[in-house]
Each structure stands twice: as structure tokens, then as C-alpha cells.
Design an enzyme around this catalytic site. Structure first.
Site, PDB file in Angstrom:
ATOM      1  N   ASP A   1       4.430 -21.539  24.242  1.00 53.14           N
ATOM      2  CA  ASP A   1       3.522 -20.781  23.809  1.00 53.14           C
ATOM      3  C   ASP A   1       2.158 -20.939  24.651  1.00 53.14           C
ATOM      4  O   ASP A   1       1.080 -20.363  24.381  1.00 53.14           O
ATOM      5  CB  ASP A   1       3.015 -21.010  22.345  1.00 53.14           C
ATOM      6  CG  ASP A   1       3.635 -19.949  21.388  1.00 53.14           C
ATOM      7  OD1 ASP A   1       3.739 -18.906  21.602  1.00 53.14           O
ATOM      8  OD2 ASP A   1       3.564 -20.415  19.891  1.00 53.14           O
TER       9      ASP A   1
ATOM     10  N   LYS B   1      11.748 -12.568  17.732  1.00 51.83           N
ATOM     11  CA  LYS B   1      11.649 -13.644  18.913  1.00 51.83           C
ATOM     12  C   LYS B   1      13.148 -13.938  18.997  1.00 51.83           C
ATOM     13  O   LYS B   1      13.671 -13.767  20.076  1.00 51.83           O
ATOM     14  CB  LYS B   1      10.758 -14.838  18.640  1.00 51.83           C
ATOM     15  CG  LYS B   1       9.348 -14.337  18.888  1.00 51.83           C
ATOM     16  CD  LYS B   1       8.350 -15.459  18.398  1.00 51.83           C
ATOM     17  CE  LYS B   1       7.104 -14.910  18.477  1.00 51.83           C
ATOM     18  NZ  LYS B   1       5.791 -15.889  17.881  1.00 51.83           N
TER      19      LYS B   1
ATOM     20  N   GLN C   1       5.638 -21.388  14.827  1.00 54.63           N
ATOM     21  CA  GLN C   1       4.769 -19.973  14.371  1.00 54.63           C
ATOM     22  C   GLN C   1       3.656 -20.507  13.713  1.00 54.63           C
ATOM     23  O   GLN C   1       3.741 -20.942  12.673  1.00 54.63           O
ATOM     24  CB  GLN C   1       5.974 -19.369  13.488  1.00 54.63           C
ATOM     25  CG  GLN C   1       5.400 -17.817  13.344  1.00 54.63           C
ATOM     26  CD  GLN C   1       5.364 -16.929  14.329  1.00 54.63           C
ATOM     27  OE1 GLN C   1       6.109 -17.017  15.394  1.00 54.63           O
ATOM     28  NE2 GLN C   1       4.201 -16.351  14.518  1.00 54.63           N
TER      29      GLN C   1
END
Ligand code: NAD
Length: 303
Positions: free
Chosen positions: A119, A52, A96
Site C-alpha cells: 500500500d 482485490k 484494509q
């Protein structure tokens, strides 16, 4: 039969974002900035985070990594999130997943300011997506929507079967495809997507084969290798394989290879379109995260 090239579409998206950043910089603006919070040393998570951050750098975004040891206290993680919520140099951030067991994932995700939730997992964004309001959409379903759109695969009136009801893939995917095409979508996507008749299947679904046989489009996100077999797919169906499974394979240097949830070899010849694993949905997830970061950058800076 067309194999959907997720790598190429993801590369196109990265190029589009890179060009957009160049325009922003030329106009005297600052680049978008994504922060990633990682807890512990789960090897898969470390790889995802590395990828990422690399993807951010490739398109000219700034990226920040905030790491904690696996035994970090919940308050410390929440404190870091509150700081990121306040930090005007950070446009969006993610935590994460998965988190170590002692941390309360729900509390941690809810501590994120939903305006910075790239997200799309905060209840506010999930709720807005469900209501068909402009929102940040979870990266994987957003990436699938983009694949369908860029291959001009129509969903209006189509029968779509989704296998898997997770909060990150199955549920938001169902919400997106059942919507009336709505204003928050990019123009191209809004012309082709939504208005489908969606059936959401899961581990307790009976007659999965029968249900799948009626589908024009099947999206499989179950984490079960070879779940979708040839005799479950009608001629001309579109198959999107979200699964990522490690299969032992001593012929590979790593001792394993990655496969999806679809028996690709036997299913592909029946399909009009199909995504491979790897190289299908996977590359789209990071591309969508970058798009989400650009989206919040623009929204929060009123660009
Ligand atoms: P999950 O792993 O949380 O849950 C699996 C879902 O599949 C559950 O809803 C379960 O009910 C359903 N399921 C399991 N076995 C089934 C069966 N035999 N029949 C019908 N339904 C069944 O779901 P997830 O987090 O969405 O992950 C699913 C898969 O997608 C995993 O392989 C994961 O690694 C992969 N994934 C890939 C990406 C990507 O970027 N390509 C992103 C997210 C998840």
C-alpha cells in the site's frame, strides 16, 4: 475534450501483469502472492477486499485473506502481521483501512515490514517517495500518475493544484508531481511526469476558486460532491476526480449512485482531459496495488 478511460487502462495493466505471470511460470517461478488483512465487517471494506482478491486471481497472483472479528485485540493483529512479515510465500500484504477505533492504526501500519508494504503507507516508503528514492508508491497517486503518463499528459513546468491533503492521496500525489523525474519510475512515466509546480489545497485554503483558475491540472480528492465547479476551471485544463461519494438516488436499485468531487456535466466541456466517476481513477487503484505486488515480488526475489 477527452474522457480518460480508467477502466481500459486498468484492464491493459491487468493484461500486462497476466502476461508477466505467464512468463514467470514458464520460467519455473512461482506466482506473486498478496495477502489482505481485514478486521470487522465494514461492508465497503468487505467489497474492496473481495475486489482485490478477485483482481489477483484474474492476473494469476495468489491471494490470501486473513479476517478478524471487529473486537480483536491489537496484539493479535500485530502477531498476524509479524507472521506475514516472515512468511516467504507472501510477497506483499495490506491491512484494509479503516480499522475499528480501539486499534492503533499507526502502530499496526508500522508493524508491517516496509519491503512487503504494497500500500506504500509505511513511513519508510513514504519517506523514500518524498526523497525521490525508489519506493512503493501509494496505489491511488500511482494510478493517477499512470493515467497521466498513458495519455501522454505532460507535467513539466505545469501548474498543478491538488485539493485534499490525505496521506493516501493528496500528500503522495504532490510529492510525485513536484519531483525531478527520477530513476525509479518506469521509462515512459519518467519522460512525462514530475517537474510540476504543485499547490496543495485543503479545507482551510482561502480563495480556492482563484487558485484553481491558475491550474493546468487539477486533482480533486476531498470527498465533497460538486466541489469543483465550472467557474473554478480554466479552458483546456486537465481534471482528475478522485472523489467517491454516495448520493441518494431512488431511481437506482441500491437507492444511491456514486459521484466524484467534480460537477462533471458543467466542468467537462471546458477540459482538455477529465476522468469520470465511476470509471476514472477508481479502477486504477486496484491495478496499482497489483503492480506494487509485482514490484515487491521482483525486488524481494531479485528478479
Ligand atoms: P480524506 O477524506 O481523508 O480528506 C479529505 C481532504 O479534503 C482533507 O485533506 C480536507 O482538508 C480536504 N477538503 C475537504 N473539504 C474541502 C473543501 N471544501 N475545500 C478544500 N479541501 C477540502 O481524503 P482521502 O482519503 O484522500 O479521500 C478523498 C476522496 O477520495 C474521498 O471521496 C474518497 O472516497 C476518495 N478516494 C478515492 C480513491 C479511489 O480509488 N478512487 C482512493 C482514495 C480515496
Amino acid at each position: 475534450m477527452t474522457i480518460i478511460d480508467g477502466r481500459q487502462i486498468a484492464a491493459d495493466i491487468r493484461q500486462e501483469l497476466k502476461t508477466e505471470v505467464e512468463h514467470i511460470l514458464k520460467a519455473g517461478g512461482r506466482p506473486p502472492c498478496l495477502a489482505v488483512v481485514i478486521v470487522g465487517h465494514n461492508p465497503a471494506s468487505e467489497t474492496y477486499v473481495r475486489n482485490k482478491i478477485k483482481a489477483c486471481q484474474q492476473v494469476g497472483f495468489r491471494a490470501k485473506k486473513i479476517s478478524f472479528e471487529a473486537d480483536v485485540k491489537q496484539e493479535e493483529v500485530i502477531k498476524a502481521i509479524e507472521q506475514l512479515n516472515e512468511d516467504s510465500s507472501v510477497d506483499g500484504f495490506i491491512v484494509q483501512l479503516p480499522l475499528p477505533e480501539h486499534l492503533n492504526e499507526t502502530h499496526i501500519m508500522q508493524a508491517i515490514n516496509y519491503k512487503k508494504d504494497v500500500d506504500g503507507l509505511h513511513p519508510m516508503n513514504v519517506g523514500k517517495t518524498a526523497l525521490g528514492m525508489p519506493s512503493v508508491v501509494s496505489a491511488t497517486p500511482k494510478g493517477i500518475r499512470e493515467l497521466l503518463s498513458r495519455y501522454n499528459i505532460q507535467t513539466e513546468g505545469k501548474s498543478v493544484v491538488i485539493i485534499g491533503r490525505s496521506n493516501i492521496v493528496g500528500k503522495p500525489m504532490a510529492m510525485l508531481l513536484m519531483q525531478k523525474p527520477y530513476l525509479s519510475l518506469p521509462k515512459m512515466a519518467s519522460q512525462t511526469l514530475g517537474d510540476a509546480t504543485v499547490t496543495l489545497c485543503h479545507s482551510k485554503t482561502r480563495n480556492l476558486r482563484q487558485i484553481c483558475l491558475g491550474a493546468d491540472i487539477i486533482i480533486v480528492a476531498a470527498g465533497q460532491p460538486n466541489l469543483l465547479k465550472q467557474d473554478m476551471v480554466k479552458e483546456g485544463a486537465v481534471v482528475i476526480d478522485v472523489g467517491i461519494n454516495r448520493i441518494e438516488d431512488n431511481s437506482q436499485e441500491k437507492g444511491y449512485r456514486l459521484v466524484g468531487d467534480v460537477d462533471f456535466e458543467n466542468v467537462a466541456p471546458k477540459c482538455s482531459y477529465i476522468t469520470p466517476v465511476p470509471g476514472g481513477v477508481g479502477p486504477m487503484t486496484i491495478a496499482s496495488l497489483l503492480q506494487n505486488t509485482m514490484q515487491v515480488y521482483k525486488t524481494n526475489n531479485r528478479i
